[in-house]
Write an enzyme that holds these catalytic residues in place. Structure first.
Site, PDB file in Angstrom:
ATOM      1  CG  HIS A  40     -10.497   1.781   1.895  1.00 49.11           C
ATOM      2  ND1 HIS A  40      -9.371   1.488   2.648  1.00 49.11           N
ATOM      3  CD2 HIS A  40     -10.068   1.903   0.621  1.00 49.11           C
ATOM      4  CE1 HIS A  40      -8.317   1.444   1.847  1.00 49.11           C
ATOM      5  NE2 HIS A  40      -8.701   1.692   0.610  1.00 49.11           N
TER       6      HIS A  40
ATOM      7  CG  HIS B 230      -9.407  -5.126  -3.979  1.00 54.70           C
ATOM      8  ND1 HIS B 230      -9.139  -4.435  -5.138  1.00 54.70           N
ATOM      9  CD2 HIS B 230      -8.397  -4.839  -3.118  1.00 54.70           C
ATOM     10  CE1 HIS B 230      -8.012  -3.765  -4.992  1.00 54.70           C
ATOM     11  NE2 HIS B 230      -7.538  -3.981  -3.770  1.00 54.70           N
TER      12      HIS B 230
HETATM   13  P1  2AM Z   1      -4.889  -1.936  -2.346  1.00 55.54           P
HETATM   14  O1  2AM Z   1      -5.765  -2.054  -1.173  1.00 55.54           O
HETATM   15  O2  2AM Z   1      -5.208  -2.866  -3.448  1.00 55.54           O
HETATM   16  O3  2AM Z   1      -3.430  -1.917  -2.009  1.00 55.54           O
HETATM   17  C1  2AM Z   1      -5.024   3.533  -0.331  1.00 55.54           C
HETATM   18  O4  2AM Z   1      -3.663   3.293  -0.389  1.00 55.54           O
HETATM   19  C2  2AM Z   1      -5.761   2.682  -1.315  1.00 55.54           C
HETATM   20  O5  2AM Z   1      -5.334   2.968  -2.632  1.00 55.54           O
HETATM   21  C3  2AM Z   1      -5.581   1.187  -1.106  1.00 55.54           C
HETATM   22  O6  2AM Z   1      -6.839   0.572  -1.091  1.00 55.54           O
HETATM   23  C4  2AM Z   1      -4.762   0.702  -2.285  1.00 55.54           C
HETATM   24  O7  2AM Z   1      -5.207  -0.449  -2.907  1.00 55.54           O
HETATM   25  C5  2AM Z   1      -4.902   1.801  -3.286  1.00 55.54           C
HETATM   26  N1  2AM Z   1      -3.613   2.029  -3.886  1.00 55.54           N
HETATM   27  C6  2AM Z   1      -2.479   2.319  -3.243  1.00 55.54           C
HETATM   28  N2  2AM Z   1      -1.467   2.484  -4.111  1.00 55.54           N
HETATM   29  C7  2AM Z   1      -1.998   2.277  -5.325  1.00 55.54           C
HETATM   30  C8  2AM Z   1      -1.460   2.313  -6.643  1.00 55.54           C
HETATM   31  N3  2AM Z   1      -0.180   2.609  -6.870  1.00 55.54           N
HETATM   32  N4  2AM Z   1      -2.285   2.029  -7.655  1.00 55.54           N
HETATM   33  C9  2AM Z   1      -3.582   1.732  -7.439  1.00 55.54           C
HETATM   34  N5  2AM Z   1      -4.149   1.699  -6.220  1.00 55.54           N
HETATM   35  C10 2AM Z   1      -3.356   1.969  -5.181  1.00 55.54           C
END
Ligand code: 2AM
Length: 195
Positions: free
Chosen positions: A54, A136
């Site tokens: 996603h 991304h």
């Molecule tokens: P990532 O793919 O760059 O890790 C669900 O967990 C989504 O939220 C993921 O796509 C993740 O991004 C993002 N996510 C998880 N923890 C996060 C955080 N502390 N800050 C920002 N984005 C976060």
């Protein structure tokens, strides 16, 4: 009386890990998984399951039911057109161990939607990273060692005609993203309510 008090407290303290995101069409998820298998060795990192691919718009963290309700109402008032997203960029963030697909030129609609959701989240007290938004799709996690990235992505596009609120649930060693609610972007009819 004691029961009533306890129930209220349980409701107030029940937190859900939530985030707004764009879903990827199922065919695109499958194509990415195939392309990833052809282009990365198994030791590159932990592949994200197809259904979990996603594009995050705003991460909310652990949110109470009351706060989620406010954020859902605000999301429902967003009036924005759909847009096309082309995944024509690839990168590696060794610090967070993430290998990702992204956009060389993110569409303005994507940046606007994320900006709006992120500022609404911040106003509701959901911490937002000061880092600039870099749209991304995470492909692999735990990629902390140097890795040779493929020179090209498969360059696929998809139409973002709705955005969603997801709950992230970790159970039996797996992360699942459950849809909480979906909102159409103008020019489309799609809507889904989990409740
Ligand atoms: P990532 O793919 O760059 O890790 C669900 O967990 C989504 O939220 C993921 O796509 C993740 O991004 C993002 N996510 C998880 N923890 C996060 C955080 N502390 N800050 C920002 N984005 C976060």
């Amino acid at each position: 009386m004691i029961n009533t008090v306890d129930k209220t407290r349980v409701r107030e303290t029940h937190l859900r890990r939530l985030f707004f995101a764009l879903a990827l069409p199922e065919t695109l998820q499958q194509n990415i998984v195939q392309w990833r298998a052809d282009n990365f060795p198994p030791e590159a990192g932990r592949p994200i399951a197809a259904a979990n691919l996603h594009l995050t718009l705003a991460f909310l963290g652990e949110v109470s039911a009351a706060k989620a309700q406010i954020l859902q109402q605000q999301a429902g008032r967003i009036s924005q057109s759909g847009f096309n997203v082309t995944l024509d960029d690839i990168g590696h963030w060794p610090g967070s161990g993430v290998i990702w697909l992204g956009c060389k030129n993110p569409p303005r609609g994507l940046l606007q939607l994320a900006q709006l959701l992120r500022s609404q989240a911040a106003r509701s007290g959901c911490y937002q990273t000061p880092l600039p938004f870099h749209p991304h799709v995470t492909l692999l996690r735990g990629a902390v060692r140097p890795v040779a990235l493929p020179a090209k992505t498969h360059n696929e596009s998809f139409r973002a005609d709705h955005f969603l609120l997801y709950e992230s649930v970790f159970a039996r060693g797996r992360t699942r993203y459950n849809i909480v609610q979906s909102w159409p972007l103008a020019g489309s009819e799609r809507r889904f309510d989990a409740n």
